[in-house]
Design a protein around this motif. Structure first.
Motif, PDB file in Angstrom:
ATOM      1  N   ASP A  81      41.381  33.588  35.972  1.00 61.05           N
ATOM      2  CA  ASP A  81      40.186  33.792  35.152  1.00 61.05           C
ATOM      3  C   ASP A  81      40.490  33.435  33.704  1.00 61.05           C
ATOM      4  OD1 ASP A  81      38.712  34.677  37.300  1.00 61.05           O
ATOM      5  OD2 ASP A  81      38.817  36.803  36.751  1.00 61.05           O
ATOM      6  N   ASP A  82      39.431  33.067  32.987  1.00 62.77           N
ATOM      7  CA  ASP A  82      39.543  32.790  31.562  1.00 62.77           C
ATOM      8  C   ASP A  82      39.831  34.092  30.824  1.00 62.77           C
ATOM      9  OD1 ASP A  82      38.065  32.457  28.723  1.00 62.77           O
ATOM     10  OD2 ASP A  82      38.741  30.501  29.471  1.00 62.77           O
ATOM     11  N   LEU A  83      40.561  34.019  29.743  1.00 57.76           N
ATOM     12  CA  LEU A  83      40.953  35.204  28.987  1.00 57.76           C
ATOM     13  C   LEU A  83      39.758  35.995  28.463  1.00 57.76           C
ATOM     14  CD1 LEU A  83      43.643  36.435  28.417  1.00 57.76           C
ATOM     15  CD2 LEU A  83      43.681  35.263  26.232  1.00 57.76           C
ATOM     16  N   GLU A  84      38.663  35.323  28.213  1.00 53.07           N
ATOM     17  CA  GLU A  84      37.451  36.015  27.743  1.00 53.07           C
ATOM     18  C   GLU A  84      37.008  37.081  28.747  1.00 53.07           C
ATOM     19  OE1 GLU A  84      33.828  35.861  25.010  1.00 53.07           O
ATOM     20  OE2 GLU A  84      35.502  34.481  24.947  1.00 53.07           O
ATOM     21  N   THR A  85      37.267  36.852  30.026  1.00 51.67           N
ATOM     22  CA  THR A  85      36.916  37.818  31.069  1.00 51.67           C
ATOM     23  C   THR A  85      37.632  39.139  30.850  1.00 51.67           C
ATOM     24  OG1 THR A  85      36.677  35.973  32.595  1.00 51.67           O
ATOM     25  CG2 THR A  85      36.791  38.152  33.566  1.00 51.67           C
ATOM     26  N   VAL A  86      38.897  39.083  30.438  1.00 56.86           N
ATOM     27  CA  VAL A  86      39.666  40.299  30.165  1.00 56.86           C
ATOM     28  C   VAL A  86      39.073  41.041  28.975  1.00 56.86           C
ATOM     29  CG1 VAL A  86      41.895  41.200  29.414  1.00 56.86           C
ATOM     30  CG2 VAL A  86      41.806  39.421  31.138  1.00 56.86           C
ATOM     31  N   VAL A  87      38.756  40.302  27.936  1.00 55.00           N
ATOM     32  CA  VAL A  87      38.196  40.923  26.736  1.00 55.00           C
ATOM     33  C   VAL A  87      36.880  41.619  27.080  1.00 55.00           C
ATOM     34  CG1 VAL A  87      37.324  40.503  24.406  1.00 55.00           C
ATOM     35  CG2 VAL A  87      39.369  39.306  25.210  1.00 55.00           C
ATOM     36  N   GLU A  88      36.048  40.971  27.864  1.00 54.45           N
ATOM     37  CA  GLU A  88      34.779  41.576  28.285  1.00 54.45           C
ATOM     38  C   GLU A  88      35.023  42.826  29.126  1.00 54.45           C
ATOM     39  OE1 GLU A  88      32.758  38.428  30.296  1.00 54.45           O
ATOM     40  OE2 GLU A  88      32.430  37.305  28.445  1.00 54.45           O
ATOM     41  N   ALA A  89      36.004  42.761  30.014  1.00 50.68           N
ATOM     42  CA  ALA A  89      36.314  43.915  30.870  1.00 50.68           C
ATOM     43  C   ALA A  89      36.844  45.084  30.047  1.00 50.68           C
ATOM     44  CB  ALA A  89      37.322  43.523  31.948  1.00 50.68           C
ATOM     45  N   LEU A  90      37.652  44.810  29.048  1.00 48.52           N
ATOM     46  CA  LEU A  90      38.162  45.876  28.179  1.00 48.52           C
ATOM     47  C   LEU A  90      37.022  46.545  27.427  1.00 48.52           C
ATOM     48  CD1 LEU A  90      41.406  44.221  26.771  1.00 48.52           C
ATOM     49  CD2 LEU A  90      41.300  46.303  28.169  1.00 48.52           C
ATOM     50  N   ALA A  91      36.055  45.756  26.988  1.00 48.66           N
ATOM     51  CA  ALA A  91      34.927  46.294  26.228  1.00 48.66           C
ATOM     52  C   ALA A  91      33.891  46.946  27.131  1.00 48.66           C
ATOM     53  CB  ALA A  91      34.274  45.180  25.423  1.00 48.66           C
ATOM     54  N   ASP A  92      33.768  46.466  28.353  1.00 49.22           N
ATOM     55  CA  ASP A  92      32.718  46.903  29.267  1.00 49.22           C
ATOM     56  C   ASP A  92      32.715  48.407  29.495  1.00 49.22           C
ATOM     57  OD1 ASP A  92      30.598  46.639  31.125  1.00 49.22           O
ATOM     58  OD2 ASP A  92      32.044  46.654  32.771  1.00 49.22           O
ATOM     59  N   ARG A  93      33.842  48.972  29.804  1.00 48.75           N
ATOM     60  CA  ARG A  93      33.910  50.403  30.100  1.00 48.75           C
ATOM     61  C   ARG A  93      34.877  51.130  29.186  1.00 48.75           C
ATOM     62  NH1 ARG A  93      34.221  50.750  36.660  1.00 48.75           N
ATOM     63  NH2 ARG A  93      32.259  49.711  37.075  1.00 48.75           N
ATOM     64  N   ALA A  94      35.228  50.495  28.097  1.00 50.56           N
ATOM     65  CA  ALA A  94      36.262  51.049  27.221  1.00 50.56           C
ATOM     66  C   ALA A  94      37.498  51.375  28.058  1.00 50.56           C
ATOM     67  CB  ALA A  94      35.750  52.270  26.469  1.00 50.56           C
ATOM     68  N   ALA A  95      37.815  50.469  28.959  1.00 55.11           N
ATOM     69  CA  ALA A  95      38.947  50.656  29.862  1.00 55.11           C
ATOM     70  C   ALA A  95      40.277  50.493  29.123  1.00 55.11           C
ATOM     71  CB  ALA A  95      38.868  49.635  30.995  1.00 55.11           C
ATOM     72  N   PRO A  96      41.266  51.308  29.464  1.00 52.97           N
ATOM     73  CA  PRO A  96      42.563  51.185  28.809  1.00 52.97           C
ATOM     74  C   PRO A  96      43.367  49.991  29.301  1.00 52.97           C
ATOM     75  CG  PRO A  96      42.640  52.912  30.447  1.00 52.97           C
ATOM     76  CD  PRO A  96      41.219  52.426  30.384  1.00 52.97           C
ATOM     77  N   LEU A  97      43.040  49.514  30.499  1.00 49.80           N
ATOM     78  CA  LEU A  97      43.697  48.324  31.026  1.00 49.80           C
ATOM     79  C   LEU A  97      42.791  47.656  32.038  1.00 49.80           C
ATOM     80  CD1 LEU A  97      44.797  48.799  34.170  1.00 49.80           C
ATOM     81  CD2 LEU A  97      46.541  50.103  33.006  1.00 49.80           C
ATOM     82  N   VAL A  98      43.071  46.387  32.288  1.00 45.24           N
ATOM     83  CA  VAL A  98      42.321  45.633  33.284  1.00 45.24           C
ATOM     84  C   VAL A  98      43.308  45.205  34.367  1.00 45.24           C
ATOM     85  CG1 VAL A  98      40.911  43.596  33.731  1.00 45.24           C
ATOM     86  CG2 VAL A  98      40.692  44.811  31.558  1.00 45.24           C
TER      87      VAL A  98
END
Length: 148
Positions: A81-98
């Motif tokens: 996946d593109d790195l932007e996907t990780v950034v979105e996932a981190l922001a999506d649920r305020a997750a501590p890790l993806v």
């Protein structure tokens, strides 16, 4: 840039039946903010973070095992996946890790700190990869309002 370029492979993990206190000790020992929870076959089934562990350890009665306190079915990404996907996932649920999953199995994790290590040099200057503006992406992630 792809997820595989920044992920930490083979992270420490917990099983759903592991005692909460043992997983809290793992978090402290490995100096991580969260631990993926996987089945014996390596399939991701949840994440348990420091906050949930603290809540569990101070609850009355105290939950005995991780499956009672983990976040089930966390958002995940693939190594390609593109790195932007990780950034979105981190922001999506305020997750501590993806979690990074390939062929149904956990192969790594990415945290905001992993992104910072990759893109910010010791002297404070940033390396901007290709078309992704890391500054903009990380800023969005850090200022996003949690939705879950």
């Amino acid at each position: 840039m792809l997820v595989r370029d920044v992920m930490r492979p083979h992270p420490g993990t917990a099983r759903p039946h592991h005692p909460v206190r043992a997983v809290a000790a793992l978090v402290l020992d490995q100096q991580v903010v969260a631990v993926p929870v996987v089945t014996a076959e390596g399939e991701l089934c949840g994440i348990v973070d420091e906050t949930r562990l603290v809540r569990a350890l101070t609850a009355d009665p105290e939950p005995a095992v991780v499956c009672e306190v983990m976040v089930p079915a966390p958002r995940r990404v693939a190594p390609d996946d593109d790195l932007e996907t990780v950034v979105e996932a981190l922001a999506d649920r305020a997750a501590p890790l993806v979690p990074v999953v390939e062929n149904g199995r956990l192969v790594g994790v990415v945290t905001a700190r992993d992104l910072l290590r990759r893109f910010v040099r010791v002297d404070g200057t940033a390396e901007v990869p290709g078309r992704l503006s890391v500054y903009d992406a990380v800023t969005r992630a850090l200022t996003a309002t949690p939705t879950g």
